[in-house]
Write a protein that holds these residues in place. Structure first.
Motif, PDB file in Angstrom:
ATOM      1  N   THR B  12      83.998  59.075   2.738  1.00  0.00           N
ATOM      2  CA  THR B  12      83.539  59.819   3.922  1.00  0.00           C
ATOM      3  C   THR B  12      84.429  59.665   5.163  1.00  0.00           C
ATOM      4  O   THR B  12      84.371  60.534   6.033  1.00  0.00           O
ATOM      5  N   PRO B  13      85.245  58.601   5.289  1.00  0.00           N
ATOM      6  CA  PRO B  13      86.021  58.501   6.548  1.00  0.00           C
ATOM      7  C   PRO B  13      87.083  59.594   6.652  1.00  0.00           C
ATOM      8  O   PRO B  13      87.792  59.866   5.676  1.00  0.00           O
ATOM      9  N   THR B  14      87.201  60.185   7.820  1.00  0.00           N
ATOM     10  CA  THR B  14      88.225  61.229   8.001  1.00  0.00           C
ATOM     11  C   THR B  14      89.623  60.632   7.937  1.00  0.00           C
ATOM     12  O   THR B  14      90.585  61.325   7.630  1.00  0.00           O
ATOM     13  N   GLN B  15      89.739  59.316   8.219  1.00  0.00           N
ATOM     14  CA  GLN B  15      91.062  58.686   8.183  1.00  0.00           C
ATOM     15  C   GLN B  15      91.660  58.670   6.779  1.00  0.00           C
ATOM     16  O   GLN B  15      92.866  58.493   6.623  1.00  0.00           O
ATOM     17  N   LEU B  16      90.822  58.870   5.776  1.00  0.00           N
ATOM     18  CA  LEU B  16      91.344  58.966   4.414  1.00  0.00           C
ATOM     19  C   LEU B  16      92.125  60.260   4.204  1.00  0.00           C
ATOM     20  O   LEU B  16      92.924  60.368   3.289  1.00  0.00           O
ATOM     21  N   HIS B  17      91.813  61.236   5.027  1.00  0.00           N
ATOM     22  CA  HIS B  17      92.430  62.563   4.866  1.00  0.00           C
ATOM     23  C   HIS B  17      93.034  62.995   6.207  1.00  0.00           C
ATOM     24  O   HIS B  17      92.591  63.992   6.801  1.00  0.00           O
ATOM     25  N   PRO B  18      94.027  62.291   6.714  1.00  0.00           N
ATOM     26  CA  PRO B  18      94.500  62.581   8.077  1.00  0.00           C
ATOM     27  C   PRO B  18      95.056  63.996   8.234  1.00  0.00           C
ATOM     28  O   PRO B  18      94.757  64.663   9.243  1.00  0.00           O
ATOM     29  N   ALA B  19      95.811  64.460   7.254  1.00  0.00           N
ATOM     30  CA  ALA B  19      96.417  65.790   7.405  1.00  0.00           C
ATOM     31  C   ALA B  19      95.351  66.878   7.360  1.00  0.00           C
ATOM     32  O   ALA B  19      95.347  67.801   8.189  1.00  0.00           O
ATOM     33  N   MET B  20      94.427  66.752   6.415  1.00  0.00           N
ATOM     34  CA  MET B  20      93.377  67.780   6.295  1.00  0.00           C
ATOM     35  C   MET B  20      92.465  67.752   7.524  1.00  0.00           C
ATOM     36  O   MET B  20      92.042  68.799   8.023  1.00  0.00           O
ATOM     37  N   THR B  21      92.171  66.556   8.015  1.00  0.00           N
ATOM     38  CA  THR B  21      91.293  66.462   9.180  1.00  0.00           C
ATOM     39  C   THR B  21      91.970  67.054  10.408  1.00  0.00           C
ATOM     40  O   THR B  21      91.349  67.780  11.202  1.00  0.00           O
ATOM     41  N   GLN B  22      93.262  66.761  10.565  1.00  0.00           N
ATOM     42  CA  GLN B  22      94.005  67.333  11.697  1.00  0.00           C
ATOM     43  C   GLN B  22      93.982  68.860  11.614  1.00  0.00           C
ATOM     44  O   GLN B  22      93.815  69.553  12.626  1.00  0.00           O
ATOM     45  N   SER B  23      94.132  69.356  10.413  1.00  0.00           N
ATOM     46  CA  SER B  23      94.100  70.807  10.224  1.00  0.00           C
ATOM     47  C   SER B  23      92.737  71.376  10.619  1.00  0.00           C
ATOM     48  O   SER B  23      92.645  72.444  11.231  1.00  0.00           O
ATOM     49  N   MET B  24      91.685  70.650  10.283  1.00  0.00           N
ATOM     50  CA  MET B  24      90.334  71.107  10.651  1.00  0.00           C
ATOM     51  C   MET B  24      90.183  71.177  12.168  1.00  0.00           C
ATOM     52  O   MET B  24      89.620  72.125  12.716  1.00  0.00           O
ATOM     53  N   VAL B  25      90.689  70.157  12.849  1.00  0.00           N
ATOM     54  CA  VAL B  25      90.575  70.124  14.311  1.00  0.00           C
ATOM     55  C   VAL B  25      91.391  71.265  14.919  1.00  0.00           C
ATOM     56  O   VAL B  25      90.938  71.963  15.847  1.00  0.00           O
ATOM     57  N   GLU B  26      92.583  71.478  14.389  1.00  0.00           N
ATOM     58  CA  GLU B  26      93.422  72.568  14.908  1.00  0.00           C
ATOM     59  C   GLU B  26      92.770  73.921  14.663  1.00  0.00           C
ATOM     60  O   GLU B  26      92.889  74.836  15.480  1.00  0.00           O
ATOM     61  N   GLY B  27      92.076  74.027  13.545  1.00  0.00           N
ATOM     62  CA  GLY B  27      91.380  75.282  13.252  1.00  0.00           C
ATOM     63  C   GLY B  27      90.345  75.625  14.310  1.00  0.00           C
ATOM     64  O   GLY B  27      90.097  76.801  14.609  1.00  0.00           O
ATOM     65  N   CYS B  28      89.752  74.593  14.877  1.00  0.00           N
ATOM     66  CA  CYS B  28      88.741  74.830  15.911  1.00  0.00           C
ATOM     67  C   CYS B  28      89.347  75.474  17.159  1.00  0.00           C
ATOM     68  O   CYS B  28      88.651  76.148  17.923  1.00  0.00           O
ATOM     69  N   GLU B  29      90.652  75.255  17.358  1.00  0.00           N
ATOM     70  CA  GLU B  29      91.313  75.895  18.513  1.00  0.00           C
ATOM     71  C   GLU B  29      91.615  77.355  18.208  1.00  0.00           C
ATOM     72  O   GLU B  29      91.460  78.219  19.065  1.00  0.00           O
ATOM     73  N   GLU B  30      92.041  77.614  16.977  1.00  0.00           N
ATOM     74  CA  GLU B  30      92.363  79.014  16.630  1.00  0.00           C
ATOM     75  C   GLU B  30      91.090  79.862  16.490  1.00  0.00           C
ATOM     76  O   GLU B  30      91.100  81.053  16.820  1.00  0.00           O
ATOM     77  N   PHE B  31      90.018  79.233  16.009  1.00  0.00           N
ATOM     78  CA  PHE B  31      88.773  79.989  15.772  1.00  0.00           C
ATOM     79  C   PHE B  31      87.647  79.356  16.604  1.00  0.00           C
ATOM     80  O   PHE B  31      86.818  78.602  16.083  1.00  0.00           O
ATOM     81  N   PRO B  32      87.626  79.634  17.906  1.00  0.00           N
ATOM     82  CA  PRO B  32      86.644  78.979  18.785  1.00  0.00           C
ATOM     83  C   PRO B  32      85.241  79.540  18.597  1.00  0.00           C
ATOM     84  O   PRO B  32      85.067  80.623  18.027  1.00  0.00           O
ATOM     85  N   PRO B  33      84.249  78.819  19.092  1.00  0.00           N
ATOM     86  CA  PRO B  33      82.885  79.347  19.007  1.00  0.00           C
ATOM     87  C   PRO B  33      82.706  80.532  19.941  1.00  0.00           C
ATOM     88  O   PRO B  33      83.447  80.687  20.918  1.00  0.00           O
ATOM     89  N   HIS B  34      81.783  81.343  19.615  1.00  0.00           N
ATOM     90  CA  HIS B  34      81.455  82.476  20.485  1.00  0.00           C
ATOM     91  C   HIS B  34      79.988  82.797  20.313  1.00  0.00           C
ATOM     92  O   HIS B  34      79.368  82.416  19.322  1.00  0.00           O
ATOM     93  N   ALA B  35      79.453  83.464  21.288  1.00  0.00           N
ATOM     94  CA  ALA B  35      78.034  83.792  21.230  1.00  0.00           C
ATOM     95  C   ALA B  35      77.861  85.302  21.166  1.00  0.00           C
ATOM     96  O   ALA B  35      78.450  86.040  21.941  1.00  0.00           O
ATOM     97  N   GLU B  36      77.069  85.729  20.230  1.00  0.00           N
ATOM     98  CA  GLU B  36      76.817  87.156  20.068  1.00  0.00           C
ATOM     99  C   GLU B  36      75.497  87.565  20.718  1.00  0.00           C
ATOM    100  O   GLU B  36      75.342  88.686  21.176  1.00  0.00           O
ATOM    101  N   ALA B  37      74.547  86.672  20.712  1.00  0.00           N
ATOM    102  CA  ALA B  37      73.234  87.004  21.291  1.00  0.00           C
ATOM    103  C   ALA B  37      72.766  85.820  22.127  1.00  0.00           C
ATOM    104  O   ALA B  37      72.637  84.724  21.623  1.00  0.00           O
ATOM    105  N   MET B  38      72.552  86.047  23.391  1.00  0.00           N
ATOM    106  CA  MET B  38      72.215  84.951  24.297  1.00  0.00           C
ATOM    107  C   MET B  38      70.809  85.107  24.873  1.00  0.00           C
ATOM    108  O   MET B  38      70.490  84.524  25.899  1.00  0.00           O
ATOM    109  N   ALA B  39      69.994  85.916  24.236  1.00  0.00           N
ATOM    110  CA  ALA B  39      68.684  86.213  24.804  1.00  0.00           C
ATOM    111  C   ALA B  39      67.791  84.981  24.878  1.00  0.00           C
ATOM    112  O   ALA B  39      66.947  84.869  25.758  1.00  0.00           O
ATOM    113  N   ILE B  40      67.985  84.042  23.985  1.00  0.00           N
ATOM    114  CA  ILE B  40      67.091  82.892  23.911  1.00  0.00           C
ATOM    115  C   ILE B  40      67.914  81.690  23.426  1.00  0.00           C
ATOM    116  O   ILE B  40      68.786  81.841  22.574  1.00  0.00           O
ATOM    117  N   ASP B  41      67.673  80.520  24.014  1.00  0.00           N
ATOM    118  CA  ASP B  41      68.386  79.347  23.528  1.00  0.00           C
ATOM    119  C   ASP B  41      67.431  78.449  22.735  1.00  0.00           C
ATOM    120  O   ASP B  41      66.253  78.765  22.566  1.00  0.00           O
TER     121      ASP B  41
END
Lengths: 402, 253
Positions: B12-41
């Protein structure tokens, strides 16, 4: 080396016995086993459940086949039990959900790359981006409801990123139908793919419909309701792929061939020797069942079963991270929508689906609510030291391509 | 069975997979969160359900009028008769489940290398059974039905589901099981303390002393289990001699 399904006779079905002790074995370790061990377990459970579901339907329509169907269905039941019970009870239902979505993403992505029919490959890529988004929404729920990191399940093989937003996945029924392959022209691999992906999606639908009510949190209950709805759409989509002109016996034979195909893939790729031994045992079982059905098929339809199933089965589905492929599809196809059996840009989406969505989303959308501002971070979003100063308002719809 | 987990290939530690984990973090920059419906939280959504919600269920009405008149009349006239019935029902259910929790721990200890005094565990198990019987008798004396499941019994049963899972998992270690039992005993102590106050307020004079005694017994359970956990955890690598010395006082082998 590919398997010759006609040379290997497997274990005769009258020797395929399991005791309760055989069926309930020591489960895998959630912590120590490789994520793809769990992926294969979930996939093969789905394959067995599909076999049972098909067998029941077939028995309702074919009086003369009821006994042999019941005989094999009983073995399927034992196999499915052994396989599904390999998941330990320390998996919360939500953690298992993450694993189910990992199966959907990694297996569908692998299938999409090797599918010989371009239209069907497009269908798989389309469904892939929707399951990919489910992973993101469920990961947000796991983090924010249970305080857990979905990557403990994923082991960094699979991304946690927004895909085609779930809010846009709800369609009118007519936009979930697809064209089928031609039973006489389709490659064997195409038929294996269709059965495998349909099986996976069907068990996912079934799982969500069963565990959704186990949650006390209303947001979780709504999210499962919403995503189970998409899984029903996906099953509708994928089951259309299979040629309805295949005879009942032809379909039965294909189901058994597909089970052989997938067990063989597990035998080839499983690293845990204890689990690999299970796959080897069940490969022998399935070969025995295949030849049992083959005999009935050839006697009843007076056709050579090699006209349906090739002697050499296709290369197995690869159980490995498909990150690069998934991202490429995400970049290029996130704006696709379904219109009838075709795929179109979002600007051309059908009015029927737009109206359908407006109605079902009228009181708020759980997949949006749960993931508001969610950014995956190793160890969970609370583990991000910048989180408190990084709470930016979300980008609104008008700024998006979607 | 080993008392403590060994170092191994936990994946389970991410340190076992440093390259894949780094890629996951970088992916979060390329594909950021967005909101489509904000009527209710999430807060508003949950709030609407909380406001519209119904309770888990109701407190059962005492079934025999005779019982109410004879023993429970004062209790029924107290400030919170429903609280009394509900909390008695909860205690009854919890003690009954407590017997089963100890049954599971005894099974595990009997199946593994003896590391806890099974005689002590059996005594604690029987104490829980006696407490169950004590509360059952109290409910009957009040004219209540001890077979009913009250709302608090239901909610504490939900809370205990994780404990049952841990104790009955063949893979859980003795210390992990003892820790689960400790959670139950800590709740038990606090709950008996509260129940004594409730029966005193309800003037159930015949039960105040009995419930106080039950609370003292639960104190002993909790203290013992807590010390066992400390010994199992802190002395994990100690010599057997040290553990035996400690065991002579604490019932730990």
């Amino acid at each position: 080396m590919a398997l010759n399904i006609f040379e290997h006779r497997g274990l005769p079905i009258d020797k395929q016995h399991l005791t309760w002790r055989d069926m309930v074995q020591v489960p895998i370790s959630k912590l120590d086993d490789d994520a793809f061990t769990r992926v294969m377990i979930i996939l093969m459970n789905g394959i067995e459940l599909e076999s049972i579901q098909f067998s029941r339907a077939c028995a309702r329509m074919n009086k003369n086949l009821q006994l042999p169907l019941a005989q094999l269905r009983r073995i399927d039941q034992h196999q499915a039990t052994l396989i599904n019970w390999m998941l330990g009870a320390d998996h919360s239902p939500l953690e298992t959900t993450i694993a189910y979505e990992q199966v959907a993403i990694e297996v569908t992505a692998a299938v999409a790359q090797t599918e010989p029919d371009p239209y069907l490959a497009q269908i798989y890529r389309f469904g892939l981006l929707e399951d990919f988004d489910h992973m993101y929404r469920y990961s947000a729920l796991l983090d924010r409801l249970e305080g857990k990191d979905s990557n403990n399940i994923l082991q960094s093989y699979t991304d946690v990123l927004p895909g085609r937003p779930t809010i846009y996945e709800h369609r009118a029924p007519e936009d979930d139908l697809r064209e089928c392959y031609d039973r006489n022209k389709a490659e064997p691999l195409t038929k294996m793919h269709a059965l495998t992906i349909t099986a996976g999606e069907q068990q996912t639908w079934n799982y969500y419909m069963n565990i959704g009510p186990l949650f006390s949190d209303p947001l979780a209950r709504q999210l499962y309701a919403e995503i189970a709805h998409i899984e029903e759409q996906h099953v509708t989509q994928y089951q259309c792929i299979m040629d309805p002109d295949e005879t009942w016996l032809e379909k039965w034979l294909l189901h058994k061939a597909n089970e052989v195909y997938n067990y063989y893939g597990c035998v080839q790729q499983e690293k845990n020797s204890r689990i690999k031994a299970i796959w080897e045992r069940f490969l022998e079982y399935e070969l025995g069942q295949f030849h049992f059905v083959r005999d009935i098929f050839e006697r009843t339809e007076n056709r050579d079963s090699q006209s349906i199933v090739p002697a050499i089965l296709p290369e197995p589905i690869a159980f490995e991270s498909q990150r690069d492929f998934v991202r490429e599809v995400l970049r290029k196809e996130v704006n696709l929508r379904a219109k009838g059996t075709a795929f179109v840009d979002m600007s051309e989406e059908s009015e029927a689906s737009k109206i359908y969505r407006q109605r079902i989303n009228a009181n708020g959308v759980p997949s949006e609510i749960v993931a508001l501002n969610y950014i995956w971070n190793p160890g969970g979003e609370l583990n991000n030291p910048n989180r408190l100063i990084n709470v930016n308002p979300p980008v609104t719809t008008s700024h998006l391509q979607h | 069975m080993k008392d403590s987990a060994e170092l191994g290939l936990n994946k389970t530690p991410t340190q076992l997979h440093p390259a894949m984990t780094q890629s996951m973090v970088e992916g979060c920059e390329e594909f950021p969160p967005h909101a489509e419906a904000m009527a209710i939280d999430a807060f508003d959504m949950r709030k609407s359900y909380i406001k519209d919600s119904e309770q888990l269920g109701s407190v059962p009405i005492p079934s025999t009028l005779r019982g109410v008149v004879k023993t429970g009349v004062q209790a029924m006239q107290g400030n919170s008769p429903t609280v009394l019935i509900d909390k008695l029902g909860q205690r009854l259910a919890f003690e009954r489940s407590g017997v089963r929790l100890y049954d599971a721990l005894i099974t595990k200890c009997q199946a593994a290398e003896p590391s806890l005094d099974i005689g002590v565990l059996e005594q604690f198990r029987n104490d829980e059974a006696e407490h169950f019987a004590l509360v059952r008798d109290c409910i009957i004396a009040m004219g209540g039905d001890p077979t009913a499941q009250t709302p608090c019994a239901d909610s504490s049963g939900v809370a205990a589901m994780g404990l049952i899972q841990v104790l009955n998992d063949p893979r859980s270690s003795i210390p992990q099981c003892v820790e689960a039992i400790l959670i139950a005993e800590l709740a038990d102590v606090a709950s008996w303390d509260l129940l004594v106050q409730i029966v005193r307020e309800a003037n159930l004079n015949g039960y105040i002393e009995k419930f106080q005694q039950a609370k003292l017994t639960e104190d002993h359970h909790m203290d013992t289990i807590k010390k066992w956990l400390e010994l199992l955890t802190l002395n994990n690598d100690s010599s057997a001699g040290n553990l035996e010395d400690a065991a002579s006082e604490e019932g730990y082998f």
